[in-house]
Motif scaffolding. Structure first.
Motif, PDB file in Angstrom:
ATOM      1  N   SER A   1     -13.753  20.625  -0.569  1.00  0.00           N
ATOM      2  CA  SER A   1     -12.387  20.245  -1.472  1.00  0.00           C
ATOM      3  C   SER A   1     -11.469  21.299  -1.239  1.00  0.00           C
ATOM      4  CB  SER A   1     -13.126  20.262  -2.956  1.00  0.00           C
ATOM      5  OG  SER A   1     -13.990  19.231  -3.107  1.00  0.00           O
ATOM      6  N   ALA A   2     -10.306  20.844  -0.773  1.00  0.00           N
ATOM      7  CA  ALA A   2      -9.074  21.609  -0.585  1.00  0.00           C
ATOM      8  C   ALA A   2      -8.470  22.487  -1.976  1.00  0.00           C
ATOM      9  CB  ALA A   2      -7.843  20.548   0.046  1.00  0.00           C
TER      10      ALA A   2
ATOM     11  N   PRO B   1      -6.516  26.725  -3.951  1.00  0.00           N
ATOM     12  CA  PRO B   1      -6.101  26.506  -5.239  1.00  0.00           C
ATOM     13  C   PRO B   1      -6.923  26.046  -6.333  1.00  0.00           C
ATOM     14  CG  PRO B   1      -4.892  25.577  -3.202  1.00  0.00           C
ATOM     15  CD  PRO B   1      -6.090  26.114  -2.837  1.00  0.00           C
ATOM     16  N   ALA B   2      -6.732  26.156  -7.463  1.00  0.00           N
ATOM     17  CA  ALA B   2      -7.663  25.643  -8.585  1.00  0.00           C
ATOM     18  C   ALA B   2      -6.611  25.375  -9.728  1.00  0.00           C
ATOM     19  CB  ALA B   2      -8.522  26.655  -9.088  1.00  0.00           C
ATOM     20  N   TRP B   3      -6.941  24.006 -10.251  1.00  0.00           N
ATOM     21  CA  TRP B   3      -6.089  23.615 -11.270  1.00  0.00           C
ATOM     22  C   TRP B   3      -7.003  22.991 -12.460  1.00  0.00           C
ATOM     23  CZ3 TRP B   3      -1.673  24.229 -13.738  1.00  0.00           C
ATOM     24  CH2 TRP B   3      -1.251  23.125 -14.472  1.00  0.00           C
TER      25      TRP B   3
ATOM     26  N   ARG C   1       2.234  19.471  -5.779  1.00  0.00           N
ATOM     27  CA  ARG C   1       1.717  20.183  -4.691  1.00  0.00           C
ATOM     28  C   ARG C   1       0.413  19.738  -4.357  1.00  0.00           C
ATOM     29  NH1 ARG C   1       5.026  23.789  -2.239  1.00  0.00           N
ATOM     30  NH2 ARG C   1       3.796  23.020  -0.539  1.00  0.00           N
ATOM     31  N   MET C   2      -0.283  18.954  -5.400  1.00  0.00           N
ATOM     32  CA  MET C   2      -1.491  18.702  -5.391  1.00  0.00           C
ATOM     33  C   MET C   2      -1.767  17.267  -4.321  1.00  0.00           C
ATOM     34  SD  MET C   2      -2.783  19.316  -9.204  1.00  0.00           S
ATOM     35  CE  MET C   2      -4.351  18.797  -8.790  1.00  0.00           C
ATOM     36  N   PRO C   3      -2.568  17.151  -3.533  1.00  0.00           N
ATOM     37  CA  PRO C   3      -2.804  15.920  -2.847  1.00  0.00           C
ATOM     38  C   PRO C   3      -3.161  14.647  -3.572  1.00  0.00           C
ATOM     39  CG  PRO C   3      -4.602  17.269  -2.366  1.00  0.00           C
ATOM     40  CD  PRO C   3      -3.749  18.152  -3.196  1.00  0.00           C
ATOM     41  N   ALA C   4      -2.703  13.877  -3.178  1.00  0.00           N
ATOM     42  CA  ALA C   4      -2.659  12.391  -3.836  1.00  0.00           C
ATOM     43  C   ALA C   4      -4.217  11.762  -3.567  1.00  0.00           C
ATOM     44  CB  ALA C   4      -1.690  11.356  -3.729  1.00  0.00           C
TER      45      ALA C   4
END
Length: 557
Positions: free
Chosen positions: A126-127, A158-160, A216-219
């Motif tokens: 996972s990106a 990245p983590a969100w 900035r997160m991928p759809a």
């Protein structure tokens, strides 16, 4: 001589016609409950259905006579209720949560960090590491978590992680770096970047500031979205939801819902609220409001707007400072004239307007903006709504009736928030908070929902909270501000008839009256005979939508 002979025969046929109506399904031997159009509770033993719609409810003896050739389902004495409707639930959010890190059960920051570490290790491809559900109040942290703490367990990408209410997000340093966020980044309108003592972003972004990371997160891919929708529909069916008002869909989600409706893959009726009055609204509304598409499985005749944030993250806009944060009054997303303009745009095209408002200042702004928009555009009969109506000044509550507004409220919010609500707003303001009884008493329609995945989608949790105002352990004794509790009939109405009314659907949904869709559930207990403490434990055995079974509990066939 033929005319006088034929007329009596025709009259006789008309008189017996009700007994000769066709039916293709008889659900027999049930302990049935439904409301009538006036909201009164009715009992029945059998339900007769034809082509997905209710023909009649009544006794076994009467309806068995009218069911010649119909398929018979033996209810074996189980309790049957109308399908439950969640007037405020995020369908795709529920679905995506199934594949993301779920922090709702974590009781400490250390538990959350351990869960994040385990999840990241299990998803090396996972990106981004994505999740939601953290709550610093439950953790008794006394502050927000930091990027530095998250870096220790997820530092390679990245983590969100969204807060439980969806109105704040927790980023690690990699996510902030990718988004170009540093000490010089300014707070956007309607948002706040939490900072350390030196003014550096500390890792938590509140409300409008969340977009700085999320853009900035991928759809999600089409396959990921379809998988999420499948997961959400399965979860909803398993807890007895046959309909949901989905607040804030975009163009891609609308296209997915429409495709599922075309392919007869929806197992719950979706009343979609378009996200804002910008590009998504312009695109979706080109053909005007979509009403009852695909045998009433999809409608898009409303718009969702936001006025403020949430109480738990202190983003709810208050008239006076927070009792536990005297320098903070929360966040308003728009100026009054901006909000009134958006309302006017939607009303002008015939769309119902539903506005998120939690703080007393936000609710007042929304009331003022509706009043201004009505004067300029009309539209007061579109059953406009305030979503949450969570903390309202006592002097503003009567304005709901004057402005013909529906209060779309979530009972489980009260029992989830009672651990911090009075700390946030104090004893006096709590009198106008989670005030379901006050709204009902003045004649305001209260539509019941959950705000899933902020809360569980299980509507029996909502019914329990509405009746007891207690958590599942029975605390506090007697209920939290029990003067605002509902009766079980009132609570059921909020999740059936009044939820349908709030979506302009009370003529086709919400009760099991003749001519309405046969959306119903079979459950494992008599809801009106058990002690209130057991309501939340109710298990759904079967869920039927339009006369078709869409869910059966393991062991029920």
């Amino acid at each position: 001589m033929t005319v006088p002979l034929r007329f009596p025969l025709l009259l006789a046929m008309l008189l017996v016609a009700p007994l000769a109506l066709g039916a293709d399904l008889l659900v027999d031997h049930v302990n049935g409950y439904t409301l009538d159009s006036a909201g009164k509770l009715q009992r029945f033993e059998a339900l007769l259905v034809d082509r997905g719609k209710v023909v009649a409810t009544g006794s076994h003896a009467d309806l068995a006579k009218r069911a010649d050739g119909a398929r018979v389902v033996d209810g074996t004495g189980r309790t049957l209720l109308p399908g439950l409707i969640d007037a405020h639930g995020h369908v795709m959010g529920l679905g995506f949560m199934k594949s993301q890190l779920d922090l709702t059960a974590t009781k400490t920051l250390d538990e959350a960090l351990a869960a994040a570490k385990t999840f990241a290790a299990a998803h090396p491809a996972s990106a981004w590491v994505q999740g939601r559900g953290w709550n610093q109040v439950i953790w008794k942290l006394g502050r927000f978590p930091t990027a530095h703490e998250l870096d220790a367990v997820v530092g390679d990408r990245p983590a969100w992680l969204s807060r439980v209410d969806g109105h704040a997000g927790w980023a690690n340093s990699a996510a902030m770096k990718l988004a170009g966020i540093d000490k010089g980044t300014k707070d956007p309108a309607g948002g706040r970047i939490e900072r350390d003592a030196s003014g550096n972003p500390s890792g938590v972004f509140v409300d409008g500031a969340m977009e700085l990371i999320e853009r900035r997160m991928p759809a999600p891919t089409p396959i990921e979205s379809a998988t999420a929708l499948d997961a959400a529909l399965a979860e909803m069916a398993s807890v007895g939801l046959t309909g949901v008002d989905d607040p804030g869909i975009d163009t891609a989600t609308f296209a997915l819902y429409r495709r599922y409706a075309d392919e007869h893959k929806l197992t719950a009726r979706i009343y979609a609220m378009i996200r804002g009055t910008g590009e998504d609204f312009d695109t979706i509304s080109k053909g005007g409001p979509l009403i009852g598409y695909g045998d009433d499985f999809l409608s898009a005749r409303s718009v969702k707007l936001y006025a403020d944030g949430a109480l738990g993250s202190r983003g709810a806009a208050m008239l006076a400072p927070y009792s536990d944060d005297p320098h903070n009054q929360g966040l308003l997303f728009y100026k009054p004239d901006e909000l009134a303009a958006m309302i006017g745009k939607a009303l002008g095209k015939g769309y119902q307007v539903c506005i998120h408002a939690i703080g007393d200042r936000a609710n007042r702004e929304v009331l003022d903006s509706f009043a201004a928009a009505y004067m300029a555009h009309g539209g007061e009969n579109l059953r406009n709504r305030i979503e949450h109506a969570q903390v309202v000044s006592l002097q503003d509550i009567p304005r709901f009736t004057k402005l013909k507004l529906i209060a779309s409220m979530q009972p489980t919010h009260a029992t989830s928030d009672m651990n911090m609500a009075e700390d946030r707003i104090g004893h006096d303001r709590i009198e106008g908070a989670y005030a379901w009884r006050t709204f009902l008493k003045q004649g305001t329609v209260v539509a019941g929902g959950s705000d899933f995945p902020v809360e569980s989608p299980n509507p029996f949790y909502g019914l329990y909270s509405a009746v007891t105002r207690q958590d599942h352990a029975g605390h506090p004794p007697g209920g939290w501000h029990p003067e605002q509790a509902l009766t079980l009939v009132e609570a059921l109405r909020a999740f059936t008839l009044d939820a349908a009314y709030a979506a302009h659907q009370e003529k086709t949904l919400g009760t099991l009256e003749p001519g309405k869709w046969a959306d119903f559930i079979l459950i494992d207990r008599d809801l009106f005979a058990v002690k209130p403490a057991r309501i939340w434990q109710t298990q759904v055995l079967e869920t039927w939508v339009g006369g078709k079974r869409v869910y059966a509990h393991s062991g029920t066939g």
